[in-house]
Design a protein around this motif. Structure first.
Motif, short mmCIF file in Angstrom:
data_model
loop_
_atom_site.label_atom_id
_atom_site.label_comp_id
_atom_site.label_asym_id
_atom_site.label_seq_id
_atom_site.Cartn_x
_atom_site.Cartn_y
_atom_site.Cartn_z
N GLU A 1 -17.50 -14.07 -26.58
CA GLU A 1 -16.50 -13.83 -27.62
C GLU A 1 -15.71 -15.12 -27.76
OE1 GLU A 1 -15.47 -12.04 -30.47
OE2 GLU A 1 -15.70 -10.30 -29.16
N PRO A 2 -16.08 -16.00 -28.73
CA PRO A 2 -15.44 -17.33 -28.78
C PRO A 2 -13.98 -17.26 -29.18
CG PRO A 2 -16.80 -17.00 -30.72
CD PRO A 2 -17.01 -15.81 -29.83
N ILE A 3 -13.56 -16.18 -29.83
CA ILE A 3 -12.19 -16.07 -30.31
C ILE A 3 -11.57 -14.78 -29.77
CG2 ILE A 3 -10.70 -15.97 -32.35
CD1 ILE A 3 -12.91 -17.40 -33.88
N LYS A 4 -10.39 -14.90 -29.20
CA LYS A 4 -9.70 -13.74 -28.64
C LYS A 4 -8.31 -13.62 -29.29
CE LYS A 4 -9.97 -13.36 -24.24
NZ LYS A 4 -9.74 -13.61 -22.79
N LEU A 5 -7.95 -12.42 -29.70
CA LEU A 5 -6.64 -12.16 -30.27
C LEU A 5 -5.65 -11.95 -29.14
CD1 LEU A 5 -4.90 -11.59 -32.81
CD2 LEU A 5 -5.56 -9.18 -32.55
N LEU A 6 -4.61 -12.79 -29.09
CA LEU A 6 -3.62 -12.70 -28.02
C LEU A 6 -2.44 -11.80 -28.39
CD1 LEU A 6 -3.50 -16.44 -26.87
CD2 LEU A 6 -4.88 -14.57 -25.95
N THR A 7 -2.19 -11.59 -29.69
CA THR A 7 -1.03 -10.80 -30.13
C THR A 7 -1.50 -9.66 -31.04
OG1 THR A 7 -0.70 -12.38 -31.93
CG2 THR A 7 0.61 -12.70 -29.93
N PRO A 8 -1.98 -8.56 -30.47
CA PRO A 8 -2.42 -7.44 -31.31
C PRO A 8 -1.25 -6.78 -32.05
CG PRO A 8 -2.48 -6.83 -29.01
CD PRO A 8 -2.19 -8.28 -29.03
N GLU A 9 0.01 -7.01 -31.57
CA GLU A 9 1.20 -6.52 -32.26
C GLU A 9 2.20 -7.66 -32.40
OE1 GLU A 9 3.15 -2.96 -31.19
OE2 GLU A 9 1.30 -1.87 -30.73
N VAL A 10 2.86 -7.71 -33.58
CA VAL A 10 3.86 -8.73 -33.85
C VAL A 10 5.12 -8.04 -34.37
CG1 VAL A 10 4.48 -10.74 -35.25
CG2 VAL A 10 2.17 -10.54 -34.30
N ASN A 11 6.27 -8.37 -33.81
CA ASN A 11 7.57 -7.83 -34.25
C ASN A 11 8.32 -8.91 -35.04
OD1 ASN A 11 7.07 -5.42 -32.87
ND2 ASN A 11 7.89 -6.29 -30.97
N ALA A 12 8.79 -8.58 -36.21
CA ALA A 12 9.53 -9.54 -37.04
C ALA A 12 10.41 -8.79 -38.02
CB ALA A 12 8.56 -10.45 -37.79
N SER A 13 11.42 -9.47 -38.47
CA SER A 13 12.32 -8.88 -39.47
C SER A 13 11.98 -9.41 -40.85
CB SER A 13 13.77 -9.19 -39.12
OG SER A 13 13.97 -10.61 -39.09
N LYS A 14 12.48 -8.74 -41.86
CA LYS A 14 12.24 -9.16 -43.23
C LYS A 14 12.80 -10.57 -43.46
CE LYS A 14 12.57 -4.43 -44.99
NZ LYS A 14 13.31 -3.51 -45.91
N GLY A 15 12.00 -11.42 -44.11
CA GLY A 15 12.42 -12.77 -44.41
C GLY A 15 12.25 -13.75 -43.28
N SER A 16 11.85 -13.27 -42.07
CA SER A 16 11.67 -14.17 -40.93
C SER A 16 10.23 -14.68 -40.88
CB SER A 16 12.02 -13.46 -39.64
OG SER A 16 11.11 -12.40 -39.42
N VAL A 17 9.98 -15.61 -39.96
CA VAL A 17 8.63 -16.17 -39.77
C VAL A 17 7.99 -15.49 -38.56
CG1 VAL A 17 7.28 -18.22 -39.26
CG2 VAL A 17 9.27 -18.37 -40.79
N ALA A 18 6.87 -14.89 -38.77
CA ALA A 18 6.12 -14.24 -37.69
C ALA A 18 4.95 -15.12 -37.26
CB ALA A 18 5.62 -12.88 -38.14
N THR A 19 4.50 -14.90 -36.02
CA THR A 19 3.42 -15.73 -35.47
C THR A 19 2.34 -14.85 -34.86
OG1 THR A 19 4.98 -17.50 -34.95
CG2 THR A 19 2.83 -17.57 -33.86
N ILE A 20 1.09 -15.09 -35.27
CA ILE A 20 -0.10 -14.45 -34.67
C ILE A 20 -0.82 -15.53 -33.86
CG2 ILE A 20 -2.31 -13.34 -35.11
CD1 ILE A 20 -1.14 -12.25 -37.70
N LYS A 21 -1.11 -15.21 -32.59
CA LYS A 21 -1.75 -16.19 -31.72
C LYS A 21 -3.20 -15.76 -31.41
CE LYS A 21 2.57 -17.48 -29.44
NZ LYS A 21 3.28 -17.59 -28.14
N ILE A 22 -4.11 -16.74 -31.50
CA ILE A 22 -5.51 -16.51 -31.11
C ILE A 22 -5.94 -17.61 -30.15
CG2 ILE A 22 -6.16 -15.32 -33.24
CD1 ILE A 22 -7.41 -17.92 -34.21
N GLU A 23 -6.88 -17.25 -29.25
CA GLU A 23 -7.46 -18.23 -28.33
C GLU A 23 -8.91 -18.45 -28.73
OE1 GLU A 23 -6.91 -18.31 -23.77
OE2 GLU A 23 -8.91 -17.43 -24.10
N ILE A 24 -9.34 -19.70 -28.82
CA ILE A 24 -10.70 -20.00 -29.27
C ILE A 24 -11.34 -21.02 -28.34
CG2 ILE A 24 -9.86 -21.77 -30.88
CD1 ILE A 24 -12.22 -20.90 -32.73
N GLN A 25 -12.64 -20.81 -28.06
CA GLN A 25 -13.41 -21.70 -27.19
C GLN A 25 -14.46 -22.43 -28.01
OE1 GLN A 25 -15.21 -19.39 -24.10
NE2 GLN A 25 -13.26 -18.63 -23.29
N ASN A 26 -14.80 -23.63 -27.57
CA ASN A 26 -15.90 -24.37 -28.16
C ASN A 26 -16.89 -24.73 -27.06
OD1 ASN A 26 -17.68 -25.98 -29.53
ND2 ASN A 26 -16.23 -27.64 -29.94
#
Length: 581
Positions: free
Chosen positions: A443-468
């Motif tokens: 599985e070359p790509i793994k999702l590190l943040t299956p849930e993200v908490n953020a408020s309206k108008g803010s910047v949210a971040t989704i993190k993934i880990e990837i191998q080569n």
């Protein structure tokens, strides 16, 4: 009385004849006159007799008796006058005339080819048989006698024997080729027949039939066996040294190919009862071991065989290497006798790996999705190829077959839906050619943040880990999809990763102000550069939280450095207030 000189002869061909002599009698019809009889073998194996007869009689007859142990016999009667008549009976005349052959003065002969319980009859060397006679279940000839016999005319009963000839048969000899240890003595029926040369080879001549073979050599256990010699024979015999307790016969799979499964069958012949027998295998990857037709598991690096007091079979399945040519591995067998003496067999298993009849190209890195396997014939032959993908449990998940013409090439597209370990089985030429390709899909790509908490108008971040895992730089494009985004303005990010590296990628996006619900389902997709189908796809839950200066719990869209500064200011302010008091 006018005497007419007649010359006649016939050939008798016997198959499976086992007697050592034949006796020939010549009788004439009512005339006690001299006759000349010449009898001899027509072939080197002494299975065909030719009889030439010269007589002054106008009439004469022959009878061929084939006698079995129970004294029943088949009788062929050949009489000559103007016509040649052939009779066959089982202890009596049948009275018929199955052959009507015109015989004139001169030389003639009849041939009986006896085989499989029948006699094929030929006249005067013609290639087409004139009759096949059933021998009433008789399959072998014990005694053959040529003698005077009465014919249709009762006066023939008074005919007298004119000549009797005994012919001793020389029993055929065949070559026995023996390959064993150098300077070993070869005994046939307890008589020294020869000694092997420095290469362990000996050739001895042995008469047809049953014989006792014994091979002896100093510091080796004697070898004995029964032989049934019917033709030239070749034997390969491994003598057991006296430091071992078994004589071992090895039978290795003949058609082996790279990355395949081979099998060697070991037959263990105990010299004496062996106790606590164990077997160790080194120098090869063992797949399975079967002992007495049952699976045998390894225990502390050895396979326990226990007490062995009679010949037993051990089957070893092993993986062949990726290279063709000659290879070998070692099998060590240890045991003790009843007196506690320790013995060790050191067996070398040598096998040949053949070159595949085709060129095989597989992906350097298997992936989730479609994988291309290319096969190109290099043998110049026509055959079919079957590819089967199996999971780790041996369950088939995909297969495809394709017919190949000489030097043909074909691409197989192998679909893989999820990561894991697989085996790609390739069979060709009706299963005669087998090779296996291990398939490891990470599985070359793994999702590190299956849930993200953020408020309206803010910047949210989704993190993934990837191998080569490849040896080249890989380029990717990532995209976040969901109903909170404008279709034409979804968050996108391009990134790259060096060979052999693992990277954490942050996919940032701004949460719209005008959203209604507290939770949304987003989708993250990752593409290889220039590809339309994603190599990774997964869902993320976005939880909308009320705005607060310092978020408590969940994911924060506020940078950590800002939170730290605010915390420091709060502490300084609290200290200042306390001092004022």
């Amino acid at each position: 009385m006018l005497l007419l000189l007649l010359l006649s002869g016939f050939v008798l061909c016997f198959v499976n004849a086992e007697s050592n002599s034949w006796t020939a009698w010549l009788g004439t019809a009512g005339f006690d006159v001299p006759a000349n009889v010449n009898i001899g073998f027509e072939n080197a194996n002494h299975t065909k007799i030719k009889v030439d007869v010269q007589t002054t009689s106008k009439k004469f007859a022959f009878a061929l008796y084939l006698k079995q142990d129970d004294m029943k016999y088949i009788r062929f009667v050949l009489t000559q006058d103007i016509f040649g008549d052939l009779y066959m009976d089982n202890n009596h005349w049948d009275g018929g005339k199955p052959l009507g052959v015109t015989w004139y003065s001169g030389a003639h002969w009849v041939q009986f080819d006896i085989h499989d319980g029948v006699a094929d009859v030929y006249i005067d060397g013609k290639t087409d048989k004139v009759k096949t006679i059933t021998l009433n279940g008789m399959t072998s000839v014990k005694t053959v006698v040529l003698k005077k016999e009465a014919g249709a005319d009762s006066s023939w009963y008074s005919a007298t024997y004119l000549k009797k000839i005994d012919v001793e048969q020389t029993i055929p000899e065949y070559s026995l080729h023996i390959y064993t240890e150098p300077k070993a003595n070869i005994y046939i029926d307890n008589n020294l027949a020869g000694t092997t040369d420095n290469g362990g080879y000996a050739k001895v001549l042995v008469e047809k039939g049953e014989h006792q073979l014994k091979i002896t050599k100093e510091d080796f256990w004697d070898y004995s066996t029964e032989l049934q010699i019917e033709n030239d024979t070749t034997l390969h015999i491994d003598l057991a040294p006296k430091t071992s307790l078994f004589r071992v016969e090895k039978n290795v799979t003949s058609d082996l190919y790279p990355n395949s499964i081979g099998e060697v069958k070991l037959t263990l012949y105990p010299i004496r009862t062996a106790y606590g027998t164990q077997m160790q295998i080194s120098g090869v990857d063992v797949v399975k071991v079967y002992y007495k037709n049952s699976y045998l598991a390894e225990s502390n690096g050895a396979y326990v065989l226990g007490t062995v007091d009679s010949p037993v079979d051990v089957e070893i399945q092993f993986k062949t290497p990726a290279t063709w040519g000659e290879h070998s591995f070692a099998v060590t067998i240890t045991a003790t006798d009843i007196e506690g003496n320790q013995y060790t067999n050191q067996e070398q298993i040598t096998y040949e790996v053949k070159e595949l009849p085709f060129l095989l190209q597989t992906p350097s890195q298997w992936k989730i999705g479609d994988n291309t396997v290319t096969i190109t014939d290099q043998s110049g032959e026509d055959y079919s190829v079957l590819l089967t993908l199996k999971d780790i449990n041996g369950t088939e998940v995909w297969s495809q077959s394709q017919g190949f013409d000489a030097y043909d090439s074909h691409d197989f597209v192998v679909p893989i839906n999820q990561s894991g370990d697989y085996v790609l089985e390739i069979l060709a030429k009706g299963g005669q050619v087998k090779t296996y390709v291990p398939v490891h899909v990470v599985e070359p790509i793994k999702l590190l943040t299956p849930e993200v908490n953020a408020s309206k108008g803010s910047v949210a971040t989704i993190k993934i880990e990837i191998q080569n895992p490849t040896s080249e730089v890989k380029y990717y494009n990532a995209e976040v999809l969901g109903e909170i985004f404008d279709v034409n303005n979804t968050p996108k990010q391009a990134f790259s990763i060096a060979p052999g590296e693992t990277k954490i990628v942050e996919l940032k996006f701004k949460v719209p102000e005008n959203i209604t619900y507290d939770n949304y389902e987003l989708t993250v997709e990752v593409f290889e550069k220039g590809e339309a189908e994603p190599i990774f796809q997964n869902d993320v839950i976005l939880n909308i939280k009320e705005s607060s200066f310092i978020p408590i719990g969940g994911d924060s869209s506020i940078p950590l450095w800002l939170i730290a500064i605010v915390g420091v200011l709060l502490v300084v302010g609290a200290v200042f207030v306390m001092r004022r008091k």
